[in-house]
Design an enzyme around this catalytic site. Structure first.
Site, PDB file in Angstrom:
ATOM      1  N   PRO A  61       0.867  -1.176   0.000  1.00  0.00           N
ATOM      2  CG  PRO A  61       0.141  -0.948   2.209  1.00  0.00           C
ATOM      3  CD  PRO A  61       0.948  -1.833   1.309  1.00  0.00           C
ATOM      4  CD  GLN A  92      -2.428  -0.190   5.337  1.00  0.00           C
ATOM      5  OE1 GLN A  92      -2.227   0.950   4.951  1.00  0.00           O
ATOM      6  NE2 GLN A  92      -1.449  -1.058   5.563  1.00  0.00           N
ATOM      7  CB  CYS A  97       1.134   5.495   8.740  1.00  0.00           C
ATOM      8  SG  CYS A  97       1.089   7.063   7.871  1.00  0.00           S
ATOM      9  CE  LYS A 126       3.576  -2.087   4.593  1.00  0.00           C
ATOM     10  NZ  LYS A 126       3.724  -0.654   4.876  1.00  0.00           N
ATOM     11  CD  GLU A 153      15.861   0.872   0.910  1.00  0.00           C
ATOM     12  OE1 GLU A 153      16.632   0.897  -0.060  1.00  0.00           O
ATOM     13  OE2 GLU A 153      15.122   1.838   1.201  1.00  0.00           O
ATOM     14  N   GLY A 213       7.428  -2.249  -2.444  1.00  0.00           N
ATOM     15  CA  GLY A 213       6.892  -0.891  -2.417  1.00  0.00           C
ATOM     16  C   GLY A 213       7.429  -0.080  -3.583  1.00  0.00           C
ATOM     17  NE  ARG A 214      10.709   3.319  -0.942  1.00  0.00           N
ATOM     18  CZ  ARG A 214      11.816   3.532  -0.260  1.00  0.00           C
ATOM     19  NH1 ARG A 214      12.344   4.741  -0.235  1.00  0.00           N
ATOM     20  NH2 ARG A 214      12.397   2.541   0.402  1.00  0.00           N
TER      21      ARG A 214
HETATM   22  C1  LIG Z   1       4.491   7.390  -0.868  1.00  0.00           C
HETATM   23  C2  LIG Z   1       4.333   6.257   0.105  1.00  0.00           C
HETATM   24  C3  LIG Z   1       3.082   6.015   0.666  1.00  0.00           C
HETATM   25  C4  LIG Z   1       2.907   4.967   1.573  1.00  0.00           C
HETATM   26  N1  LIG Z   1       1.648   4.699   2.057  1.00  0.00           N
HETATM   27  C5  LIG Z   1       1.452   3.610   2.849  1.00  0.00           C
HETATM   28  C6  LIG Z   1       0.137   3.206   3.261  1.00  0.00           C
HETATM   29  O1  LIG Z   1      -0.879   3.790   2.865  1.00  0.00           O
HETATM   30  N2  LIG Z   1       0.037   2.152   4.091  1.00  0.00           N
HETATM   31  C7  LIG Z   1       1.143   1.438   4.528  1.00  0.00           C
HETATM   32  O2  LIG Z   1       0.996   0.474   5.279  1.00  0.00           O
HETATM   33  N3  LIG Z   1       2.374   1.778   4.118  1.00  0.00           N
HETATM   34  C8  LIG Z   1       2.556   2.818   3.284  1.00  0.00           C
HETATM   35  N4  LIG Z   1       3.810   3.105   2.831  1.00  0.00           N
HETATM   36  C9  LIG Z   1       4.931   2.239   3.183  1.00  0.00           C
HETATM   37  C10 LIG Z   1       5.130   1.145   2.118  1.00  0.00           C
HETATM   38  O3  LIG Z   1       4.017   0.272   2.088  1.00  0.00           O
HETATM   39  C11 LIG Z   1       6.405   0.313   2.400  1.00  0.00           C
HETATM   40  O4  LIG Z   1       6.272  -0.254   3.679  1.00  0.00           O
HETATM   41  C12 LIG Z   1       7.660   1.168   2.354  1.00  0.00           C
HETATM   42  O5  LIG Z   1       7.685   1.960   1.197  1.00  0.00           O
HETATM   43  C13 LIG Z   1       8.914   0.292   2.393  1.00  0.00           C
HETATM   44  O6  LIG Z   1       8.971  -0.555   1.283  1.00  0.00           O
HETATM   45  P1  LIG Z   1       9.930  -0.212   0.024  1.00  0.00           P
HETATM   46  O7  LIG Z   1      11.294   0.064   0.568  1.00  0.00           O
HETATM   47  O8  LIG Z   1       9.834  -1.438  -0.827  1.00  0.00           O
HETATM   48  O9  LIG Z   1       9.359   1.015  -0.644  1.00  0.00           O
HETATM   49  C14 LIG Z   1       4.008   4.156   1.933  1.00  0.00           C
HETATM   50  C15 LIG Z   1       5.262   4.414   1.371  1.00  0.00           C
HETATM   51  C16 LIG Z   1       5.436   5.429   0.443  1.00  0.00           C
HETATM   52  C17 LIG Z   1       6.788   5.657  -0.163  1.00  0.00           C
END
Ligand SMILES: Cc1cc2nc3c(=O)[nH]c(=O)nc-3n(C[C@H](O)[C@H](O)[C@H](O)COP(=O)(O)O)c2cc1C
Length: 336
Positions: free
Chosen positions: A7, A87, A117, A158, A220, A242-243
């Site tokens: 998410p 969520q 969050c 989460k 990551e 995620g990203r």
């Molecule tokens: C722009 C943005 C918005 C996010 N919104 C949520 C969210 O709505 N709910 C949530 O549980 N995590 C949220 N996250 C966290 C991501 O789900 C994830 O845990 C985090 O980016 C780490 O994973 P990554 O390194 O693969 O990006 C958000 C992250 C980013 C960058």
């Protein structure tokens, strides 16, 4: 082994979920968080955040009545058939439970709870990551939601490794398990770490060892190598992307192809521009979406693609000045 699309508020909306799962590799998506205060939302709030909750006649047409996912395909799946969980984020356990129950009445097939969050607004009212300071509150929210929805509906959570430090990581994970969650996804950083690398994948191994429910590793994972490193260090097979999913739209598929000993396909810029054209088409066909939102969304996607595609970098300077969505897509198509 599962790959879940993370998410990401403002990123993995219904369009991103649709387009990324269409590429393949994802087993599940989780919606951006829906923030619960102390009220029971009307149905339209759920539908706005989670349009897949509405019936999906296209999939309905594609599957025969005796297909195993027929009943679920109608709701809560992307058009390509990937399930989507809703969520919820909030600190009021009764309101969380009431809203979860309503979502399930509307057809939700799984509820994910956000304890990660880092947003100041959310944390000020004791939602998201700030709950990581209080394992007993986390337990109360999970168990209230668990009790409010039928047993066959997964309730998942989460979390991050902690708020300022990792000292309560095990307690929080246990609080989630004891509350009755089906699995827990752990973003391997604390709130204080924000999004700064590294992600502490090693910290997940003892938690995974401690719990009886599955632990999904998150944080990551930008490449196939990252997936294998994360898997080795965290001991978790399943991951949430995620990203990395925005930067490399076929990352999940690449991981699955590697695991299946298949040739790993790269996604050409031509194919990426087709995805962007589909994004434009999907947004344009939504009568409730104002046209002025389309160009910013296209720009956002192109910006995320810049680390992988030089073409994205090349057009971005010009693209960022464009407000008209039709001109924006023209520029993107010209770059093929
Ligand atoms: C722009 C943005 C918005 C996010 N919104 C949520 C969210 O709505 N709910 C949530 O549980 N995590 C949220 N996250 C966290 C991501 O789900 C994830 O845990 C985090 O980016 C780490 O994973 P990554 O390194 O693969 O990006 C958000 C992250 C980013 C960058």
């Amino acid at each position: 082994m599962k790959i879940i699309l993370a998410p990401m508020d403002g990123l993995t909306d219904v369009y991103a979920r649709e387009l990324l799962t269409r590429i393949g590799g994802y087993d599940l998506c989780v919606t951006e968080f829906l923030r619960v205060t102390d009220t029971l939302f009307p149905s339209r709030v759920f539908y706005r955040r989670f349009p897949e909750l509405k019936q999906n006649p296209e999939i309905h047409k594609q599957l025969s009545h005796n297909h195993p996912s027929y009943s679920k395909a109608i709701q809560c799946h992307t058009k390509s058939g990937t399930p989507v969980f809703l969520q919820l984020l909030g600190s009021d356990h009764s309101a969380m439970a009431e809203n979860a129950a309503k979502a399930v009445q509307l057809g939700a097939i799984g509820i994910d709870l956000n304890f990660g969050c880092p947003s100041k607004t959310v944390n000020k009212s004791d939602g998201g990551a700030s709950l990581l300071k209080y394992p007993e509150k986390i337990n109360q929210i999970v168990s209230s939601v668990r009790r409010a929805v039928p047993q066959d509906i997964p309730v998942t959570a989460k979390m991050r490794l902690g708020f300022n430090d990792q000292s309560l990581a095990h307690e929080n994970a246990l609080a989630i398990q004891d509350g009755g969650a089906n699995w827990v996804t752990i973003h391997a950083r604390t709130k204080k770490d924000g999004y700064r690398p590294p992600a502490y994948w090693d910290a997940l191994a003892p938690i995974s060892d401690l719990l009886d429910i599955p632990v999904i590793a998150n944080g990551e994972i930008w490449s196939i190598d990252d997936y294998f490193n994360c898997r080795e260090r965290s001991t978790c097979d399943s991951v949430m992307l995620g990203r990395g999913a925005m930067v490399t739209p076929n990352l999940a598929l690449q991981i699955k192809q590697t695991l299946n000993n298949e040739t790993v396909q790269t996604l050409s810029w031509q194919a990426v521009t087709q995805i962007l054209e589909n994004l434009y088409g999907l947004m344009l066909s939504n009568p409730n979406l104002k046209e002025r939102y389309i160009a910013p969304r296209l720009k956002l996607w192109v910006k995320w693609l810049m680390p992988t595609y030089t073409q994205a970098e090349e057009i971005f300077t010009q693209l960022k000045l464009i407000k008209d969505p039709h001109q924006a897509i023209k520029l993107i198509k010209r770059s093929r």
